[in-house]
Scaffold this motif. Structure first.
Motif, mmCIF file in Angstrom:
data_model
loop_
_atom_site.group_PDB
_atom_site.id
_atom_site.type_symbol
_atom_site.label_atom_id
_atom_site.label_comp_id
_atom_site.label_asym_id
_atom_site.label_seq_id
_atom_site.Cartn_x
_atom_site.Cartn_y
_atom_site.Cartn_z
ATOM 1 N N LEU A 1 -2.359 -11.257 -4.636
ATOM 2 C CA LEU A 1 -1.272 -11.085 -3.669
ATOM 3 C C LEU A 1 -0.125 -10.341 -4.331
ATOM 4 N N PRO A 2 0.274 -9.203 -3.793
ATOM 5 C CA PRO A 2 1.303 -8.398 -4.450
ATOM 6 C C PRO A 2 2.671 -9.067 -4.409
ATOM 7 N N GLY A 3 3.352 -9.032 -5.557
ATOM 8 C CA GLY A 3 4.740 -9.444 -5.608
ATOM 9 C C GLY A 3 5.007 -10.875 -6.003
ATOM 10 N N ILE A 4 4.003 -11.758 -5.970
ATOM 11 C CA ILE A 4 4.278 -13.172 -6.261
ATOM 12 C C ILE A 4 4.307 -13.398 -7.764
ATOM 13 N N LEU B 1 -5.538 -0.991 -3.673
ATOM 14 C CA LEU B 1 -4.421 -0.612 -2.803
ATOM 15 C C LEU B 1 -3.267 0.045 -3.543
ATOM 16 N N ASN B 2 -3.394 0.247 -4.850
ATOM 17 C CA ASN B 2 -2.309 0.809 -5.658
ATOM 18 C C ASN B 2 -1.088 -0.111 -5.664
ATOM 19 N N LEU B 3 -1.333 -1.412 -5.555
ATOM 20 C CA LEU B 3 -0.276 -2.410 -5.576
ATOM 21 C C LEU B 3 -0.463 -3.303 -6.798
ATOM 22 N N PHE C 1 5.027 1.889 -6.743
ATOM 23 C CA PHE C 1 3.583 2.054 -6.598
ATOM 24 C C PHE C 1 3.129 1.823 -5.156
ATOM 25 N N GLY C 2 3.439 0.660 -4.589
ATOM 26 C CA GLY C 2 2.891 0.300 -3.289
ATOM 27 C C GLY C 2 3.505 1.042 -2.127
ATOM 28 N N VAL C 3 4.835 0.892 -1.938
ATOM 29 C CA VAL C 3 5.498 1.512 -0.791
ATOM 30 C C VAL C 3 5.406 3.034 -0.868
ATOM 31 N N ALA C 4 5.574 3.586 -2.053
ATOM 32 C CA ALA C 4 5.480 5.043 -2.204
ATOM 33 C C ALA C 4 4.097 5.556 -1.810
ATOM 34 N N TYR D 1 -2.026 -0.463 6.373
ATOM 35 C CA TYR D 1 -0.716 -0.117 5.818
ATOM 36 C C TYR D 1 0.407 -1.019 6.312
ATOM 37 N N PRO D 2 0.483 -1.344 7.628
ATOM 38 C CA PRO D 2 1.514 -2.320 8.036
ATOM 39 C C PRO D 2 1.336 -3.678 7.363
ATOM 40 N N ALA D 3 0.064 -4.098 7.199
ATOM 41 C CA ALA D 3 -0.182 -5.388 6.530
ATOM 42 C C ALA D 3 0.287 -5.341 5.079
ATOM 43 N N ILE D 4 0.053 -4.211 4.401
ATOM 44 C CA ILE D 4 0.506 -4.068 3.015
ATOM 45 C C ILE D 4 2.020 -4.208 2.939
ATOM 46 N N LEU D 5 2.732 -3.537 3.841
ATOM 47 C CA LEU D 5 4.193 -3.594 3.822
ATOM 48 C C LEU D 5 4.691 -5.016 4.092
#
Length: 508
Positions: A36-39, A82-84, A214-217, A393-397
């Motif tokens: 999970l990205p960011g945790i 996902l490049n995250l 990485f992710g948002v870009a 992509y919306p789910a990634i954001l």
């Protein structure tokens, strides 16, 4: 014989059913947290800390340790697919892991990553078992001057991670150092570059920086390209097993990454992130064709993954034997030990042999559990690539926003990751690599702190960095790297001019 008896004691502790259950729960949660990205492991361990109050000390530390090194495994999954980067140390895996996934080699990348992670972890574990006292002794010889010189070496090596010119890489390192200066000065308490924004008093959020760059870009880039309308490729699971040539190409990088990660992880204050970045830089230096890196080179994922997992194991050496945490995660784990009435330090191994050797043996058991967990689920993770991009992509954001918000429960971090994502996209358009910037940001505060501490101890004499042998040796290697970079640039320029002249002569 004493070593065997200690390992047998550790096996008796680690093989107890309740301890195995806690170990499995820790590595499973760590894998999920890493994906999970960011945790990240720090947030997960902080949340679990109150639950350990009523647990046996050994079981509690084994579970928290499982979360820590389990996150190293899971962090590479989102990086490749996902490049995250799930963790800061897995950010470098994005450089070649994500291009491999785009080429339809996601299964291969995940398989090789799992094997490299196991190899690195086991190498670090062997070093931890055999040389813990010696490593602790070497760690004590590192003062502020040595740490400063080592970080300068890491930053110069990071400038070589770019696919373009070394000047661009160096400029990104400097930019990262500048971003690392945002926040409150440790010595004076004065706010720097915060522009009267209270949320910037603690500096820029590392998770927001990594997710944005990485992710948002990457999401913005894909939306503005043909990738948005492209149908996701179906990845054949049979292609995940490497060929003989690919397997051969991973062996040496795996060995080099494991050795480097084991050595760097044992130094106080270094941690897996620096080990992963330096391992990648070394592989690019020794490669016959460095231009392959950033395009899906298999060495670009095996070396950093083996390095960060090796460093995650040996990071327990300074924490347990010296009482010096290598990073914030280790600091929380030391807090867990102190809560249970156990004082980390040189006497821990003799006073608490069951805890130390039980923890060591649990590392081996936990890493085997991780391989058993990760290999069968590769097909599940690869299936993520079959989700239509308009849904993905919306789910990634949303996941990025939730992950960043969960760190500090602050909406400012969500706006920060959006702004940093726009900056990351601009850097991508201008062909600047974000990885050296991230390393510069991570090392910047530690570099400044050790520089100022060294000058305070030497009463302002800069010769302290040359008079100390270890520091002088590290600076000499740094100088050699700079000279090699200049020579490589001059040689490439002369070669291109010679080829141009030959082409003009042929046309004439």
């Amino acid at each position: 014989m004493e070593l065997l008896s200690n390992l047998w004691l550790g096996l008796q502790v680690a093989a107890e059913p309740i301890t195995l259950l806690y170990c499995f729960g820790g590595v499973l949660l760590g894998t999920v947290v890493g994906v999970l990205p960011g945790i990240g492991a720090l947030a997960a361990i902080s949340l679990l800390l109150p639950l350990t109050y009523h647990m046996p000390p050994t079981s509690a530390i084994i579970m928290l340790a499982g979360v820590y090194y389990g996150a190293q495994y899971g962090g590479s999954t989102a990086s490749i697919l996902l490049n995250l980067p799930g963790t800061p140390s897995s950010a470098v895996t994005c450089l070649d892991g994500y291009p491999m996934a785009k080429k339809g080699k996601a299964g291969l990348a995940l398989f090789v990553t799992t094997i490299a992670s196991l190899a690195g972890a086991m190498s670090g574990l062997v070093l931890l078992v055999l040389f813990s006292p010696a490593i602790a002794e070497v760690g004590l010889k590192f003062g502020p001057a040595e740490f400063f010189s080592m970080m300068v070496l890491g930053l110069v090596a990071a400038s070589s991670m770019t696919a373009g010119s070394a000047a661009k890489g160096l400029s990104m390192v400097v930019f990262g150092l500048l971003l690392g200066m945002v926040g409150t000065d440790v010595n004076s308490g004065v706010a720097r570059f915060s522009f009267d924004v209270p949320e910037l008093m603690d500096g820029i959020n590392l998770i927001a920086l990594a997710m944005g760059l990485f992710g948002v870009a990457e999401v913005v880039r894909c939306i503005n390209s043909a990738d948005m309308n492209r149908k996701p490729e179906k990845v054949a699971l049979k292609s995940m097993v490497p060929s003989r040539e690919e397997f051969r190409a991973t062996l040496k990088p795996m060995v080099r990454g494991s050795a480097l990660g084991s050595a760097l992880g044992a130094l106080p204050g270094v941690g897996p992130s620096i080990a992963a970045f330096m391992a990648y830089a070394i592989e690019k230096k020794v490669a016959k064709d460095p231009s392959r890196f950033g395009q899906g080179a298999i060495e670009g994922i095996t070396a950093p993954e083996s390095a960060n997992n090796a460093a995650a194991q040996t990071a327990f050496v300074p924490s347990l034997s010296l009482g010096i945490p290598g990073d914030a995660v280790m600091a929380v784990m030391l807090g867990a030990l102190i809560i249970h009435g156990i004082q980390p330090g040189p006497m821990l191994i003799t006073e608490q042999p069951q805890l130390f050797w039980g923890l060591v043996v649990s590392f081996a058991i936990g890493n085997i559990m991780l391989v058993v967990l990760n290999l069968p689920t590769i097909g599940l993770w690869v299936a993520l690539l079959r989700i239509p991009f308009a849904w993905m992509y919306p789910a990634i954001l949303v996941f990025v926003a939730l992950g960043v918000y969960s760190v500090n429960n602050n909406t400012f971090d969500i706006f920060s990751v959006a702004a940093l994502g726009i900056m990351g996209y601009a850097l991508m358009v201008l062909r600047f690599e974000p990885a050296p910037l991230l390393l510069g940001y991570i090392l910047g505060p530690m570099l400044e702190e050790n520089l100022r501490r060294s000058l305070l101890l030497s009463r302002g004499d800069p010769m302290v960095f040359i008079e100390r042998p270890i520091s002088a040796g590290l600076l000499a290697v740094t100088l050699l790297l700079l000279l090699w970079a200049v020579w490589s640039t001059v040689r490439a320029t002369l070669r291109s001019r010679r080829q141009l002249a030959l082409a003009q002569q042929a046309s004439a």
